[in-house]
Design a protein around this motif. Structure first.
Motif, PDB file in Angstrom:
ATOM      1  N   ALA A   1      35.805  27.492  29.174  1.00 50.06           N
ATOM      2  CA  ALA A   1      34.352  27.383  29.323  1.00 50.06           C
ATOM      3  C   ALA A   1      33.877  27.559  30.762  1.00 50.06           C
ATOM      4  CB  ALA A   1      33.880  26.027  28.795  1.00 50.06           C
ATOM      5  N   THR A   2      34.697  27.137  31.707  1.00 43.57           N
ATOM      6  CA  THR A   2      34.262  27.202  33.101  1.00 43.57           C
ATOM      7  C   THR A   2      35.342  27.847  33.964  1.00 43.57           C
ATOM      8  OG1 THR A   2      35.183  25.101  33.853  1.00 43.57           O
ATOM      9  CG2 THR A   2      33.015  25.012  32.765  1.00 43.57           C
ATOM     10  N   LEU A   3      34.934  28.262  35.135  1.00 42.66           N
ATOM     11  CA  LEU A   3      35.892  28.848  36.069  1.00 42.66           C
ATOM     12  C   LEU A   3      36.896  27.812  36.549  1.00 42.66           C
ATOM     13  CD1 LEU A   3      33.491  31.130  38.129  1.00 42.66           C
ATOM     14  CD2 LEU A   3      34.964  31.762  36.194  1.00 42.66           C
ATOM     15  N   ASP A   4      36.524  26.539  36.495  1.00 43.34           N
ATOM     16  CA  ASP A   4      37.451  25.474  36.873  1.00 43.34           C
ATOM     17  C   ASP A   4      38.656  25.418  35.934  1.00 43.34           C
ATOM     18  OD1 ASP A   4      35.853  24.704  39.008  1.00 43.34           O
ATOM     19  OD2 ASP A   4      34.776  23.188  37.838  1.00 43.34           O
ATOM     20  N   ASP A   5      38.510  26.004  34.743  1.00 42.49           N
ATOM     21  CA  ASP A   5      39.598  26.018  33.762  1.00 42.49           C
ATOM     22  C   ASP A   5      40.602  27.155  33.995  1.00 42.49           C
ATOM     23  OD1 ASP A   5      38.402  23.848  32.439  1.00 42.49           O
ATOM     24  OD2 ASP A   5      37.199  25.171  31.172  1.00 42.49           O
ATOM     25  N   LEU A   6      40.310  28.042  34.946  1.00 38.39           N
ATOM     26  CA  LEU A   6      41.248  29.139  35.238  1.00 38.39           C
ATOM     27  C   LEU A   6      42.510  28.587  35.880  1.00 38.39           C
ATOM     28  CD1 LEU A   6      38.848  31.824  36.767  1.00 38.39           C
ATOM     29  CD2 LEU A   6      40.092  31.987  34.597  1.00 38.39           C
ATOM     30  N   PRO A   7      43.661  29.185  35.573  1.00 40.26           N
ATOM     31  CA  PRO A   7      44.896  28.777  36.246  1.00 40.26           C
ATOM     32  C   PRO A   7      44.762  28.977  37.761  1.00 40.26           C
ATOM     33  CG  PRO A   7      45.380  30.213  34.383  1.00 40.26           C
ATOM     34  CD  PRO A   7      43.893  30.235  34.580  1.00 40.26           C
ATOM     35  N   GLN A   8      45.337  28.053  38.484  1.00 37.51           N
ATOM     36  CA  GLN A   8      45.313  28.117  39.953  1.00 37.51           C
ATOM     37  C   GLN A   8      46.722  28.320  40.476  1.00 37.51           C
ATOM     38  OE1 GLN A   8      42.403  27.987  41.788  1.00 37.51           O
ATOM     39  NE2 GLN A   8      41.341  27.969  39.819  1.00 37.51           N
ATOM     40  N   PRO A   9      46.938  28.968  41.559  1.00 39.37           N
ATOM     41  CA  PRO A   9      45.914  29.654  42.349  1.00 39.37           C
ATOM     42  C   PRO A   9      45.434  30.901  41.621  1.00 39.37           C
ATOM     43  CG  PRO A   9      48.075  30.174  43.227  1.00 39.37           C
ATOM     44  CD  PRO A   9      48.277  29.162  42.118  1.00 39.37           C
ATOM     45  N   LEU A  10      44.240  31.348  41.999  1.00 40.17           N
ATOM     46  CA  LEU A  10      43.694  32.565  41.412  1.00 40.17           C
ATOM     47  C   LEU A  10      44.562  33.759  41.810  1.00 40.17           C
ATOM     48  CD1 LEU A  10      39.905  31.938  42.057  1.00 40.17           C
ATOM     49  CD2 LEU A  10      41.071  31.911  39.841  1.00 40.17           C
ATOM     50  N   PRO A  11      44.578  34.797  40.983  1.00 38.45           N
ATOM     51  CA  PRO A  11      45.391  35.977  41.295  1.00 38.45           C
ATOM     52  C   PRO A  11      44.985  36.636  42.615  1.00 38.45           C
ATOM     53  CG  PRO A  11      44.504  36.113  39.067  1.00 38.45           C
ATOM     54  CD  PRO A  11      43.855  34.942  39.724  1.00 38.45           C
ATOM     55  N   ILE A  12      45.929  37.309  43.197  1.00 37.64           N
ATOM     56  CA  ILE A  12      45.698  38.185  44.351  1.00 37.64           C
ATOM     57  C   ILE A  12      45.899  39.596  43.797  1.00 37.64           C
ATOM     58  CG2 ILE A  12      46.530  38.851  46.638  1.00 37.64           C
ATOM     59  CD1 ILE A  12      47.289  35.909  47.039  1.00 37.64           C
ATOM     60  N   PRO A  13      44.806  40.237  43.355  1.00 37.28           N
ATOM     61  CA  PRO A  13      44.932  41.433  42.523  1.00 37.28           C
ATOM     62  C   PRO A  13      45.127  42.768  43.232  1.00 37.28           C
ATOM     63  CG  PRO A  13      42.639  40.789  42.700  1.00 37.28           C
ATOM     64  CD  PRO A  13      43.442  39.738  43.420  1.00 37.28           C
ATOM     65  N   TYR A  14      44.881  42.833  44.519  1.00 33.71           N
ATOM     66  CA  TYR A  14      44.839  44.138  45.185  1.00 33.71           C
ATOM     67  C   TYR A  14      46.110  44.416  45.980  1.00 33.71           C
ATOM     68  CZ  TYR A  14      40.007  43.421  43.902  1.00 33.71           C
ATOM     69  OH  TYR A  14      38.867  43.165  43.182  1.00 33.71           O
ATOM     70  N   ASP A  15      46.669  45.604  45.774  1.00 33.26           N
ATOM     71  CA  ASP A  15      47.836  46.059  46.509  1.00 33.26           C
ATOM     72  C   ASP A  15      47.341  46.616  47.843  1.00 33.26           C
ATOM     73  OD1 ASP A  15      49.985  47.424  47.613  1.00 33.26           O
ATOM     74  OD2 ASP A  15      50.567  48.397  45.732  1.00 33.26           O
ATOM     75  N   THR A  16      47.608  45.896  48.912  1.00 31.48           N
ATOM     76  CA  THR A  16      47.076  46.267  50.222  1.00 31.48           C
ATOM     77  C   THR A  16      47.749  47.496  50.814  1.00 31.48           C
ATOM     78  OG1 THR A  16      48.569  44.730  51.341  1.00 31.48           O
ATOM     79  CG2 THR A  16      46.382  43.894  50.732  1.00 31.48           C
ATOM     80  N   GLU A  17      48.852  47.929  50.226  1.00 37.06           N
ATOM     81  CA  GLU A  17      49.570  49.101  50.750  1.00 37.06           C
ATOM     82  C   GLU A  17      49.270  50.382  49.964  1.00 37.06           C
ATOM     83  OE1 GLU A  17      51.314  48.799  53.581  1.00 37.06           O
ATOM     84  OE2 GLU A  17      50.697  46.703  53.560  1.00 37.06           O
ATOM     85  N   ALA A  18      48.639  50.258  48.827  1.00 38.94           N
ATOM     86  CA  ALA A  18      48.423  51.404  47.948  1.00 38.94           C
ATOM     87  C   ALA A  18      47.321  52.323  48.477  1.00 38.94           C
ATOM     88  CB  ALA A  18      48.071  50.931  46.545  1.00 38.94           C
ATOM     89  N   VAL A  19      47.446  53.594  48.141  1.00 38.93           N
ATOM     90  CA  VAL A  19      46.424  54.586  48.470  1.00 38.93           C
ATOM     91  C   VAL A  19      45.495  54.680  47.259  1.00 38.93           C
ATOM     92  CG1 VAL A  19      45.982  56.999  49.062  1.00 38.93           C
ATOM     93  CG2 VAL A  19      48.001  55.820  49.977  1.00 38.93           C
ATOM     94  N   GLY A  20      44.252  54.273  47.443  1.00 34.90           N
ATOM     95  CA  GLY A  20      43.301  54.183  46.343  1.00 34.90           C
ATOM     96  C   GLY A  20      43.134  55.457  45.551  1.00 34.90           C
TER      97      GLY A  20
END
Length: 168
Positions: free
Chosen positions: A30-49
């Motif tokens: 129901a709420t964002l507080d219910d999301l598993p923690q820690p939140l994902p780190i979704p972006y590959d900082t080395e990838a070429v977009g």
């Protein structure tokens, strides 16, 4: 105040929804507080977009799905909230059915900006979500790219509803 913002976001999302939109999944939290923690780190900082998007567009074409391009940064709380909601099992299954999802790291708005520019856009807020028809290359949500840049003030269901409005 959060409830008012979330309600406004749902009304706005539904008002803009195409008539043939797929039914959004019912989100089990129901709420964002219910999301598993820690939140994902979704972006590959080395990838070429551009390489990521080209590959995802080919997969989307082959699988007859839409391309969902999520531009953002791991530093962005709204980006991480969106990633958390997208990882909720019922949302993840919905996305997998309708979209080829690609996450593109834009750093501190200093890299991979050519991805947005390729679709005639500039990054004004993140997460910036572009829904693309992989055959025509046209976006379905040109006026709504930054609509989720306040994701942390939306409910998980409102986020799922927004994502669903373009599928169908």
């Amino acid at each position: 105040m959060k409830l008012v913002l979330a309600a406004a976001a749902v009304v706005t999302a539904l008002a803009a929804a195409p008539a043939n939109a797929a039914a959004a999944p019912r989100v089990s939290i129901a709420t964002l507080d219910d999301l598993p923690q820690p939140l994902p780190i979704p972006y590959d900082t080395e990838a070429v977009g551009k390489v990521q998007v080209d590959a995802a567009r080919k997969r989307a074409k082959a699988s007859h799905k839409l391309l969902l391009i999520d531009l953002g940064g791991n530093w962005c709380p709204d980006c991480r909230v969106l990633a958390g909601v997208m990882a909720v099992p019922e949302v993840k299954a919905f996305l997998s059915k309708h979209y080829e999802v690609v996450t593109v790291d834009i750093g501190r708005r200093d890299k991979n900006l050519d991805v947005a520019e390729a679709y005639g856009a500039s990054v004004k807020g993140v997460p910036m979500v572009m829904i693309v028809d992989p055959v025509s290359g046209k976006t379905r949500n040109p006026d709504r790219y930054a609509a989720l840049s306040d994701a942390r003030n939306m409910t998980p269901q409102a986020l799922a509803d927004w994502l669903a409005q373009w599928a169908g």
